[in-house]
Design a protein around this motif. Structure first.
Motif, mmCIF file in Angstrom:
data_model
loop_
_atom_site.group_PDB
_atom_site.id
_atom_site.type_symbol
_atom_site.label_atom_id
_atom_site.label_comp_id
_atom_site.label_asym_id
_atom_site.label_seq_id
_atom_site.Cartn_x
_atom_site.Cartn_y
_atom_site.Cartn_z
ATOM 1 N N MET A 1 -2.070 -16.468 13.270
ATOM 2 C CA MET A 1 -2.245 -15.077 12.861
ATOM 3 C C MET A 1 -0.870 -14.421 12.721
ATOM 4 O O MET A 1 -0.011 -14.607 13.578
ATOM 5 C CB MET A 1 -3.070 -14.328 13.917
ATOM 6 N N PHE B 1 -0.770 -6.788 5.156
ATOM 7 C CA PHE B 1 -0.971 -5.428 4.640
ATOM 8 C C PHE B 1 0.257 -4.615 5.039
ATOM 9 O O PHE B 1 0.518 -4.413 6.216
ATOM 10 C CB PHE B 1 -2.238 -4.826 5.249
ATOM 11 N N VAL C 1 -6.821 -11.676 9.158
ATOM 12 C CA VAL C 1 -6.743 -10.510 10.042
ATOM 13 C C VAL C 1 -5.685 -9.572 9.473
ATOM 14 O O VAL C 1 -4.563 -9.994 9.209
ATOM 15 C CB VAL C 1 -6.342 -10.910 11.485
ATOM 16 N N LEU C 2 -6.058 -8.321 9.255
ATOM 17 C CA LEU C 2 -5.089 -7.359 8.732
ATOM 18 C C LEU C 2 -4.955 -6.171 9.680
ATOM 19 O O LEU C 2 -5.942 -5.685 10.228
ATOM 20 C CB LEU C 2 -5.509 -6.841 7.352
ATOM 21 N N PHE C 3 -3.734 -5.698 9.851
ATOM 22 C CA PHE C 3 -3.453 -4.488 10.622
ATOM 23 C C PHE C 3 -3.177 -3.379 9.613
ATOM 24 O O PHE C 3 -2.204 -3.448 8.859
ATOM 25 C CB PHE C 3 -2.227 -4.723 11.517
ATOM 26 N N ILE C 4 -4.039 -2.391 9.576
ATOM 27 C CA ILE C 4 -3.963 -1.376 8.508
ATOM 28 C C ILE C 4 -3.671 0.006 9.074
ATOM 29 O O ILE C 4 -4.316 0.424 10.007
ATOM 30 C CB ILE C 4 -5.274 -1.350 7.676
ATOM 31 N N HIS D 1 0.819 -1.210 0.000
ATOM 32 C CA HIS D 1 0.000 0.000 0.000
ATOM 33 C C HIS D 1 0.857 1.266 0.000
ATOM 34 O O HIS D 1 0.432 2.302 -0.489
ATOM 35 C CB HIS D 1 -0.902 -0.010 1.248
ATOM 36 N N VAL E 1 -10.992 -5.741 -5.976
ATOM 37 C CA VAL E 1 -11.064 -6.335 -4.643
ATOM 38 C C VAL E 1 -11.617 -7.770 -4.678
ATOM 39 O O VAL E 1 -11.218 -8.606 -3.867
ATOM 40 C CB VAL E 1 -11.863 -5.416 -3.672
ATOM 41 N N LYS F 1 1.740 10.172 14.480
ATOM 42 C CA LYS F 1 0.978 11.391 14.123
ATOM 43 C C LYS F 1 1.193 12.439 15.196
ATOM 44 O O LYS F 1 1.326 12.111 16.357
ATOM 45 C CB LYS F 1 -0.535 11.093 14.096
ATOM 46 N N LEU G 1 0.707 -10.561 11.801
ATOM 47 C CA LEU G 1 0.396 -9.161 11.501
ATOM 48 C C LEU G 1 1.676 -8.382 11.229
ATOM 49 O O LEU G 1 2.695 -8.578 11.884
ATOM 50 C CB LEU G 1 -0.339 -8.492 12.668
ATOM 51 N N PHE G 2 1.608 -7.496 10.247
ATOM 52 C CA PHE G 2 2.704 -6.576 9.925
ATOM 53 C C PHE G 2 2.317 -5.217 10.480
ATOM 54 O O PHE G 2 1.335 -4.615 10.052
ATOM 55 C CB PHE G 2 2.908 -6.503 8.416
ATOM 56 N N LEU H 1 -11.982 -3.157 1.744
ATOM 57 C CA LEU H 1 -11.763 -4.560 2.122
ATOM 58 C C LEU H 1 -12.937 -5.109 2.926
ATOM 59 O O LEU H 1 -13.341 -6.262 2.738
ATOM 60 C CB LEU H 1 -10.458 -4.702 2.919
ATOM 61 N N VAL I 1 -1.761 -13.455 4.799
ATOM 62 C CA VAL I 1 -2.007 -12.213 4.061
ATOM 63 C C VAL I 1 -1.482 -11.065 4.916
ATOM 64 O O VAL I 1 -1.840 -10.950 6.084
ATOM 65 C CB VAL I 1 -3.511 -11.996 3.786
ATOM 66 N N LEU J 1 -9.783 4.224 3.476
ATOM 67 C CA LEU J 1 -10.461 3.751 2.261
ATOM 68 C C LEU J 1 -10.190 2.258 2.066
ATOM 69 O O LEU J 1 -11.116 1.487 1.787
ATOM 70 C CB LEU J 1 -9.975 4.530 1.035
ATOM 71 N N SER J 2 -8.936 1.853 2.246
ATOM 72 C CA SER J 2 -8.591 0.430 2.119
ATOM 73 C C SER J 2 -9.366 -0.412 3.123
ATOM 74 O O SER J 2 -9.872 -1.488 2.787
ATOM 75 C CB SER J 2 -7.093 0.220 2.337
ATOM 76 N N TYR K 1 -9.780 -11.024 -3.044
ATOM 77 C CA TYR K 1 -10.342 -11.947 -2.043
ATOM 78 C C TYR K 1 -10.325 -13.393 -2.521
ATOM 79 O O TYR K 1 -10.077 -14.297 -1.727
ATOM 80 C CB TYR K 1 -11.756 -11.531 -1.639
ATOM 81 N N PHE L 1 -2.898 1.813 -4.051
ATOM 82 C CA PHE L 1 -2.597 3.200 -3.670
ATOM 83 C C PHE L 1 -1.146 3.562 -3.983
ATOM 84 O O PHE L 1 -0.661 3.310 -5.075
ATOM 85 C CB PHE L 1 -2.972 3.475 -2.207
ATOM 86 N N THR M 1 -8.792 1.424 16.459
ATOM 87 C CA THR M 1 -7.923 1.636 17.601
ATOM 88 C C THR M 1 -6.994 2.825 17.346
ATOM 89 O O THR M 1 -6.808 3.241 16.210
ATOM 90 C CB THR M 1 -7.136 0.343 17.910
ATOM 91 N N ASP N 1 -6.302 7.407 2.863
ATOM 92 C CA ASP N 1 -6.032 6.301 1.940
ATOM 93 C C ASP N 1 -6.089 4.947 2.642
ATOM 94 O O ASP N 1 -6.598 3.971 2.093
ATOM 95 C CB ASP N 1 -4.681 6.488 1.244
ATOM 96 N N LYS N 2 -5.608 4.895 3.883
ATOM 97 C CA LYS N 2 -5.668 3.623 4.617
ATOM 98 C C LYS N 2 -7.096 3.316 5.043
ATOM 99 O O LYS N 2 -7.544 2.165 4.999
ATOM 100 C CB LYS N 2 -4.738 3.675 5.830
ATOM 101 N N ILE O 1 -8.029 -4.367 11.616
ATOM 102 C CA ILE O 1 -7.661 -3.393 12.635
ATOM 103 C C ILE O 1 -7.357 -2.073 11.937
ATOM 104 O O ILE O 1 -6.447 -2.001 11.110
ATOM 105 C CB ILE O 1 -6.413 -3.850 13.428
ATOM 106 N N HIS P 1 -5.877 1.246 12.518
ATOM 107 C CA HIS P 1 -5.021 1.919 13.503
ATOM 108 C C HIS P 1 -4.735 3.376 13.116
ATOM 109 O O HIS P 1 -4.494 4.209 13.961
ATOM 110 C CB HIS P 1 -3.701 1.145 13.611
ATOM 111 N N SER P 2 -4.750 3.643 11.820
ATOM 112 C CA SER P 2 -4.333 4.946 11.310
ATOM 113 C C SER P 2 -5.547 5.793 10.927
ATOM 114 O O SER P 2 -6.618 5.275 10.667
ATOM 115 C CB SER P 2 -3.453 4.701 10.083
ATOM 116 N N TRP P 3 -5.359 7.115 10.874
ATOM 117 C CA TRP P 3 -6.486 7.927 10.422
ATOM 118 C C TRP P 3 -6.296 8.408 8.989
ATOM 119 O O TRP P 3 -7.090 9.202 8.494
ATOM 120 C CB TRP P 3 -6.768 9.092 11.356
ATOM 121 N N ASP P 4 -5.250 7.970 8.312
ATOM 122 C CA ASP P 4 -5.022 8.403 6.933
ATOM 123 C C ASP P 4 -6.209 8.016 6.044
ATOM 124 O O ASP P 4 -6.690 6.894 6.101
ATOM 125 C CB ASP P 4 -3.773 7.727 6.359
#
Lengths: 159, 159, 159
Positions: free
Chosen positions: C155, A158, B156-159, A12, A143, C80, C157-158, B25, A156, B20-21, A147, A42, B41, B17-18, B10, B12-15
């Motif tokens: 699980m 991100f 599970v993705l951490f974005i 991303h 998307v 941030k 996570l990155f 998703l 997977v 939107l992802s 999936y 992105f 979070t 673009d993230k 998850i 985590h960010s307020w961006d």
């Protein structure tokens, strides 16, 4: 669905350090014989640029986005301590001194090892990036295709 | 545990673009009929703000955090090339031109499709965000609830 | 491979908020009795620094990288609204007021609960970080070891 020997990575960000992680993980996955796909979305899409930016047929604001974007894999900044390019140059130099591959080399190796490169067609649409601005031999997907792959994958990430 | 038809994201960010992802998703996962939960979070929690900030009952430093935070989903910046808001406006304009949904539309669609929104109660505690500052119809949970869901999820993705 | 009761977290960033997430998730995983490994890579490696930087035996550019890096877990900035350290201090103060553990406490708790800390040896190589600069009781591993763990994990996570 039973997870298959597949790994999916979502790229991303355009940060050099994150893109290095993407490629190191992709190459590692291939060495474990996992089918590996990188989904470039992105800012990550910039890593697929041919290196010569095209402004043809773009509106002013799309041209501005193009202007601001890095120019392919050799032009990516760091996510921290960039210092107008000094940090990036330094990291590249340090990697070279330790005989570690550059992003361009990792890129070529990943391709050779059969890592599948997939560009997010929605991002292409938003940024008005045409297929002839991106490198050859890549797939385009949305998307749903993501999936279909990801839900069969063992891991997977991100990034 | 056998993974169920569940996906956990998850945010985590307020961006923008993230975020939107996250929503693209989440909506995609629902179209594959996966139960989908977004855990908001840290900075991600700002996407759940009602849009009108509340300073009542907060200490000075909590007020400052509130002041600095974006004002709900329509006010999120980009993770790159923000340029004091110009980048964000441009991205929104480009999305509109391509008839792509805004974050607010994606947000509403996700809700309608049954995506579960869960706010991290620890973050609410740290930032002194009260439940009446956040939108209605969301859950509140800590890390234990997260794991109870995530360990049963296919992805599970951490974005 | 059948996923075991294992969780793998990749800590790539040095942001305090992301590092907090790493440790909260690691501790949560242990409370569900999952074997948990944190792989510290790139900027994330800074969280393992002993606190006293070493410039010995480094070249000028490696020294500069060392100078710019945070000085262990107590010195991490926010992703941030950092404001030259004010944001970080504020977050720490807010956490303390709510009786929430600091990163240093979470770090110690994770270690006590048996979370495995693994440093990316490639990053150590690039940055010329020697083992005596990092805390004791950690493992060193490359991408192959990472995959041997991750492909058995429930699980990954990155962060």
């Amino acid at each position: 669905m039973i997870p298959q020997k597949k790994i999916a990575l979502i790229a991303h960000s355009w940060d050099l350090d994150k893109m290095l992680s993407v490629f190191i993980l992709a190459i590692g996955a291939r060495s474990f014989d996992y089918e590996t796909t990188i989904f470039f979305t992105f800012w990550g899409l910039n890593a697929l640029l041919k290196g010569k930016k095209s402004y043809k047929g773009k509106r002013i604001d799309e041209k501005l986005f193009t202007l601001l974007a890095p120019q392919g894999p050799s032009d990516l900044p760091l996510s921290k301590k960039h210092f107008f390019g000094v940090g990036t140059k330094m990291l590249k130099k340090l990697m070279k001194r330790k005989n570690l591959s550059s992003l361009e080399d990792l890129f070529a190796l990943a391709k050779e090892l059969g890592v599948k490169f997939t560009a997010c067609d929605m991002t292409c649409g938003i940024m008005n990036i045409s297929k002839n601005e991106l490198i050859d031999g890549i797939d385009y997907a949305g998307v749903a295709t993501f999936y279909a792959e990801a839900l069969n994958s063992k891991m997977v990430l991100f990034i």
